[in-house]
Design a protein around this motif. Structure first.
Motif, mmCIF file in Angstrom:
data_model
loop_
_atom_site.group_PDB
_atom_site.id
_atom_site.type_symbol
_atom_site.label_atom_id
_atom_site.label_comp_id
_atom_site.label_asym_id
_atom_site.label_seq_id
_atom_site.Cartn_x
_atom_site.Cartn_y
_atom_site.Cartn_z
ATOM 1 N N GLN A 1 6.253 -9.210 5.796
ATOM 2 C CA GLN A 1 6.444 -8.227 4.732
ATOM 3 C C GLN A 1 7.223 -7.023 5.270
ATOM 4 O OE1 GLN A 1 3.278 -8.993 5.917
ATOM 5 N NE2 GLN A 1 2.845 -10.712 4.543
ATOM 6 N N TYR A 2 8.016 -6.422 4.403
ATOM 7 C CA TYR A 2 8.800 -5.257 4.814
ATOM 8 C C TYR A 2 7.946 -3.992 4.727
ATOM 9 C CZ TYR A 2 12.400 -1.651 4.934
ATOM 10 O OH TYR A 2 13.154 -0.554 5.272
ATOM 11 N N GLN B 1 4.271 -6.290 -1.623
ATOM 12 C CA GLN B 1 4.637 -7.546 -0.975
ATOM 13 C C GLN B 1 3.413 -8.234 -0.384
ATOM 14 O OE1 GLN B 1 7.936 -7.283 1.743
ATOM 15 N NE2 GLN B 1 9.337 -6.479 0.187
ATOM 16 N N SER C 1 12.568 -9.470 4.575
ATOM 17 C CA SER C 1 11.202 -9.986 4.446
ATOM 18 C C SER C 1 11.293 -11.459 4.122
ATOM 19 C CB SER C 1 10.419 -9.244 3.361
ATOM 20 O OG SER C 1 10.999 -9.454 2.086
ATOM 21 N N TYR D 1 7.982 -13.346 3.491
ATOM 22 C CA TYR D 1 6.623 -13.788 3.150
ATOM 23 C C TYR D 1 6.627 -14.775 1.987
ATOM 24 C CZ TYR D 1 6.930 -10.871 -1.001
ATOM 25 O OH TYR D 1 7.320 -10.345 -2.206
ATOM 26 N N TYR E 1 5.511 -2.374 0.973
ATOM 27 C CA TYR E 1 4.591 -3.179 1.767
ATOM 28 C C TYR E 1 3.371 -3.640 0.975
ATOM 29 C CZ TYR E 1 1.330 -4.392 5.555
ATOM 30 O OH TYR E 1 0.427 -5.034 6.373
ATOM 31 N N TYR F 1 8.198 -9.680 11.043
ATOM 32 C CA TYR F 1 7.201 -9.129 10.126
ATOM 33 C C TYR F 1 7.434 -9.809 8.777
ATOM 34 C CZ TYR F 1 7.733 -5.363 13.588
ATOM 35 O OH TYR F 1 7.849 -4.640 14.742
ATOM 36 N N THR G 1 9.769 -3.069 10.042
ATOM 37 C CA THR G 1 11.164 -3.487 9.876
ATOM 38 C C THR G 1 12.074 -2.294 9.659
ATOM 39 O OG1 THR G 1 10.505 -5.615 8.952
ATOM 40 C CG2 THR G 1 12.733 -4.872 8.469
ATOM 41 N N SER H 1 -0.758 -10.308 8.191
ATOM 42 C CA SER H 1 0.507 -9.626 8.489
ATOM 43 C C SER H 1 0.945 -9.809 9.943
ATOM 44 C CB SER H 1 0.392 -8.124 8.187
ATOM 45 O OG SER H 1 -0.678 -7.550 8.912
#
Length: 466
Positions: A219-220, A304, A252, A254, A301, A217, A225, A364
């Motif tokens: 983004q957290y 991010q 993360s 990203y 989330y 993933y 996650t 995502s």
């Protein structure tokens, strides 16, 4: 170390082999095995070295016992990489139990502490109600989720651009080996096979000495996650071996340049499929989460995701691509408020504003699954065309994109030196007060009766969940 035959300086390493300039024909095993207890050893000549690439056959060496012991420990180090993902039903018969596992997760449906014992009955109710419609969705994309297959391919596909669906080599493993990291790669799914617990048991069986945890993933979120890490923390807390295992967690990624460039590459390529690429609206669609996760639980989330879009668009602008863009959130479930704007509502609005060319970007999602193949490709495409969009395109998920896989390998390599024993925190204490327990049981039983037996509320749930 110094070769006693030729006085060449040598050092232990992985990248090359050189010979003793006096006795190049002798095997390194003749002296290394007996000297430092290793079955083989790779040697790299130091700054004073001479000779061709092969093996050094020194019969003696200088160095301390502690240095030899350190070399033995390096040789015995076994590195593991654990890929985490959501999972998905393999067949239509798996849909309802998969949904049950999903909704039984307290990070997905966050009940007040008083009613947490209702988690499983509520999950059974919701999964039963949602299963028929979900089966229709999975049937439309081939009868099951491709997520496990693609995740396997992400760790079992060639990293040099050959079709990931037909290769059996390990992409991440190959990329790491190219960086002189010999690793074992494991896949742990949160809600379906192979479960995270299975992967951890295999890690123990293989006696891994250092572990990198890599959620797939970008983004957290506490619902993705965070949920998987909670399972791992519980397992590590209860096991002496795991609790002392050095672990590095990539929470993360990203913001990594390799990921951002890979996304920009895909967008730039798909824009060229339109007759007028500069007129295309770039439509980022991200999986949503309930607003309460962000506002009450501190989920990063949303921040991010917005930062991720900024980085991708900045990369595109550096290439001369200045298209308009927007972000919306999809896949909401239930009666609670989710992050806005919603994807379906934004598509209708764009049609009303006269947007004719639209490129959907599942930002995502790094693997194709039902949210991309059915929700975006079928439901949202149809809605967009009905709303006035004339030309629709969709950027594929990264899947086994070579630059993406290689960047994940870089992330693992960078994380390895940071590995420490996982912080598991204190286990939650149970409620030992019998009065509080019976109060909770009494009111909880009333709620359970209402939820499970009231036809009106079941109808309301059905309307909001289907």
């Amino acid at each position: 170390y110094t070769c006693s035959h030729c006085s060449d300086g040598v050092s232990f390493g992985r990248s090359s082999f050189r010979s003793c300039s006096v006795s190049p024909s002798r095997s390194v095993d003749d002296h290394i095995r007996n000297s430092i207890g290793l079955s083989s050893c790779q040697l790299k000549m130091g700054s004073n070295a001479v000779g061709k690439n092969s093996f050094c056959s020194a019969t003696t060496y200088t160095g301390t016992y502690g240095e030899v012991e350190a070399i033995s420990q390096i040789a015995e180090e076994k590195i593991g990489v654990l890929l985490l993902n959501l999972g998905g039903p393999d067949t239509l018969d798996d849909v309802q139990p998969f949904l049950y596992n999903l909704f039984a997760d307290p990070d997905i449906i966050r009940l007040p502490r008083l009613f947490q014992f209702l988690q499983r009955p509520l999950a059974q109710l919701i999964s039963t109600l949602r299963a028929p419609k979900s089966k229709e969705g999975y049937a439309s994309i081939g009868g099951g989720s491709p997520l496990r297959k693609i995740t396997d391919e992400q760790h079992a596909a060639n990293s040099y651009g050959i079709n990931c669906r037909i290769m059996k080599a390990n992409a991440l493993k190959l990329a790491l080996e190219a960086k002189h990291e010999n690793v074992s790669v494991y896949v742990g799914m949160r809600y379906w096979y192979p479960f995270t617990e299975e992967a951890v048991h295999q890690i123990k069986s293989d006696k891994i000495t250092k572990l990198v945890i890599l959620p797939l993933y970008p983004q957290y979120s506490i619902s993705t996650t965070g949920s998987s890490l909670r399972v791992l923390q519980n397992m590590f807390r209860e096991d002496a071996y795991l609790s002392s295992l050095p672990v590095a967690i990539i929470r993360s990624w990203y913001q990594r340049e390799g990921y951002v460039r890979s996304m920009a590459d895909l967008i730039e390529k798909e824009l060229q499929s339109f007759s007028s690429p500069e007129e295309v609206m770039i439509f980022f669609s991200a999986h949503g989460v309930p607003v309460s996760y962000v506002e009450n639980a501190g989920d990063p989330y949303k921040d991010q995701m917005e930062d991720c879009i900024f980085l991708i668009m900045r990369e595109l602008k550096s290439r001369g691509i200045n298209n308009d863009h927007t972000l919306a959130y999809q896949s909401r479930v239930g009666p609670v408020q989710w992050l806005k704007p919603y994807t379906d509502e934004v598509l209708v609005e764009l049609g009303k504003k006269g947007v004719k060319n639209l490129l959907a970007v599942p930002v995502s999602f790094v693997s194709e699954h039902i949210e991309t193949l059915e929700e975006i490709d079928m439901e949202y495409r149809e809605l967009a065309l009905e709303s006035g969009v004339e030309n629709w395109g969709r950027v594929p998920a990264l899947n086994c994109n070579p630059s993406f896989i290689n960047d994940l390998a870089d992330a693992v390599t960078e994380a390895l030196p940071l590995a420490t024993a996982m912080s598991t925190g204190a286990s939650e204490e149970g409620d030992n007060d019998p009065i509080k327990y019976f109060v909770k049981l009494f009111f909880g039983s009333i709620l359970a009766f209402v939820l499970l037996l009231s036809p009106k509320l079941i109808s309301a749930f059905r309307g909001n969940l289907l």
